[in-house]
Design a protein around this motif. Structure first.
Motif, PDB file in Angstrom:
ATOM      1  N   UNK A   1      15.899 -12.701   4.590  1.00 42.54           N
ATOM      2  CA  UNK A   1      16.862 -13.366   3.894  1.00 42.54           C
ATOM      3  C   UNK A   1      17.544 -13.340   2.585  1.00 42.54           C
ATOM      4  N   UNK A   2      16.076 -12.875   1.929  1.00 44.48           N
ATOM      5  CA  UNK A   2      16.598 -12.408   0.202  1.00 44.48           C
ATOM      6  C   UNK A   2      17.046 -11.020  -0.032  1.00 44.48           C
ATOM      7  N   UNK A   3      16.717  -9.875   1.338  1.00 46.93           N
ATOM      8  CA  UNK A   3      17.557  -8.638   0.701  1.00 46.93           C
ATOM      9  C   UNK A   3      18.691  -9.004   1.765  1.00 46.93           C
ATOM     10  N   UNK A   4      18.715  -9.764   3.242  1.00 42.05           N
ATOM     11  CA  UNK A   4      20.168  -9.902   3.553  1.00 42.05           C
ATOM     12  C   UNK A   4      21.041 -10.081   2.741  1.00 42.05           C
ATOM     13  N   UNK A   5      20.906 -11.082   1.576  1.00 38.92           N
ATOM     14  CA  UNK A   5      21.990 -11.412   0.389  1.00 38.92           C
ATOM     15  C   UNK A   5      22.156 -10.226  -0.700  1.00 38.92           C
TER      16      UNK A   5
ATOM     17  N   UNK B   1       0.822  -1.215   0.272  1.00 41.27           N
ATOM     18  CA  UNK B   1      -0.360   0.158  -0.221  1.00 41.27           C
ATOM     19  C   UNK B   1       0.527   1.092   0.000  1.00 41.27           C
ATOM     20  N   UNK B   2       2.068   1.040   0.725  1.00 40.80           N
ATOM     21  CA  UNK B   2       2.795   2.542   0.462  1.00 40.80           C
ATOM     22  C   UNK B   2       2.712   2.574  -0.768  1.00 40.80           C
ATOM     23  N   UNK B   3       3.704   2.321  -1.607  1.00 43.37           N
ATOM     24  CA  UNK B   3       4.434   2.446  -3.335  1.00 43.37           C
ATOM     25  C   UNK B   3       4.136   0.943  -3.996  1.00 43.37           C
TER      26      UNK B   3
ATOM     27  N   UNK C   1      16.148   4.714  -6.604  1.00 39.18           N
ATOM     28  CA  UNK C   1      14.648   4.161  -5.742  1.00 39.18           C
ATOM     29  C   UNK C   1      14.280   3.047  -5.115  1.00 39.18           C
ATOM     30  N   UNK C   2      14.110   2.503  -6.636  1.00 36.25           N
ATOM     31  CA  UNK C   2      14.193   0.881  -5.952  1.00 36.25           C
ATOM     32  C   UNK C   2      15.177   0.569  -4.587  1.00 36.25           C
TER      33      UNK C   2
ATOM     34  N   UNK D   1      16.284  -0.529   1.443  1.00 32.21           N
ATOM     35  CA  UNK D   1      16.231  -0.364   2.054  1.00 32.21           C
ATOM     36  C   UNK D   1      15.858  -0.676   2.870  1.00 32.21           C
ATOM     37  N   UNK D   2      14.531   0.360   2.637  1.00 28.88           N
ATOM     38  CA  UNK D   2      13.578   1.930   4.135  1.00 28.88           C
ATOM     39  C   UNK D   2      12.969  -0.107   4.210  1.00 28.88           C
ATOM     40  N   UNK D   3      12.258  -1.310   3.375  1.00 31.54           N
ATOM     41  CA  UNK D   3      11.769  -2.233   3.213  1.00 31.54           C
ATOM     42  C   UNK D   3      12.375  -3.082   4.290  1.00 31.54           C
ATOM     43  N   UNK D   4      14.114  -2.756   4.178  1.00 30.98           N
ATOM     44  CA  UNK D   4      14.945  -4.196   5.062  1.00 30.98           C
ATOM     45  C   UNK D   4      14.723  -3.520   7.363  1.00 30.98           C
TER      46      UNK D   4
END
Length: 153
Positions: free
Chosen positions: A97-101, A39-41, A134-135, A140-143
């Motif tokens: 886990x995917x964002x950390x990797x 919902x955020x974007x 932007x992505x 980063x914000x998501x993580x």
């Protein structure tokens, strides 16, 4: 399992119409988190997921690209963490886990994609997406914000 016609819940409802069926608490929390994040974007979420899925399949389906990424990770002296599956039944842990990797091996991923982009249009597209601030900021914000472990008082 929640299929309207032939799912387990539909079959149980036929024989026992008084049954109330809901998702388990953990699954409902995961669905709520995913819905809130989208919902955020929604457009940025879709682009970020396209990048993450693209990277996962790019390295999963090509042993040549995977080997080149492993070599690049070694050259950069980064831990050898390959892209992990993006989704799954446990959406939040898979995403973490995917964002950390992704962030641990970001430098090597971009280097390898740029190197491969001369002969592979898919690598060129993924390279551009991986360098789209932007992505990257969204991821980063998501993580950082959404998936931080909360300490109890």
């Amino acid at each position: 399992m929640f299929g309207i016609k032939k799912g387990v819940t539909a079959l149980l409802k036929k024989s026992h119409p008084e049954i109330e069926i809901t998702h388990c608490l953990a699954h409902r929390i995961e669905l709520a988190v995913k819905s809130a994040v989208k919902q955020v974007s929604n457009k940025l979420y879709d682009r970020a997921m396209t990048l993450r899925l693209g990277l996962y399949y790019f390295y999963k389906k090509s042993s040549k690209q995977k080997k080149q990424l492993v070599r690049t990770l070694k050259i950069c002296k980064l831990p050898c963490v390959l892209q992990m599956r993006v989704g799954g039944t446990r959406w939040v842990p898979h995403t973490i886990a995917a964002l950390n990797a992704f962030f641990r091996s970001y430098q090597a991923i971009v280097m390898q994609l740029e190197n491969a982009s001369h002969e592979n249009p898919k690598a060129e597209g993924l390279s551009k997406m991986a360098q789209d601030m932007n992505i990257i900021t969204y991821l980063m914000v998501l993580k950082t914000v959404t998936f931080q472990k909360v300490d109890s008082p």
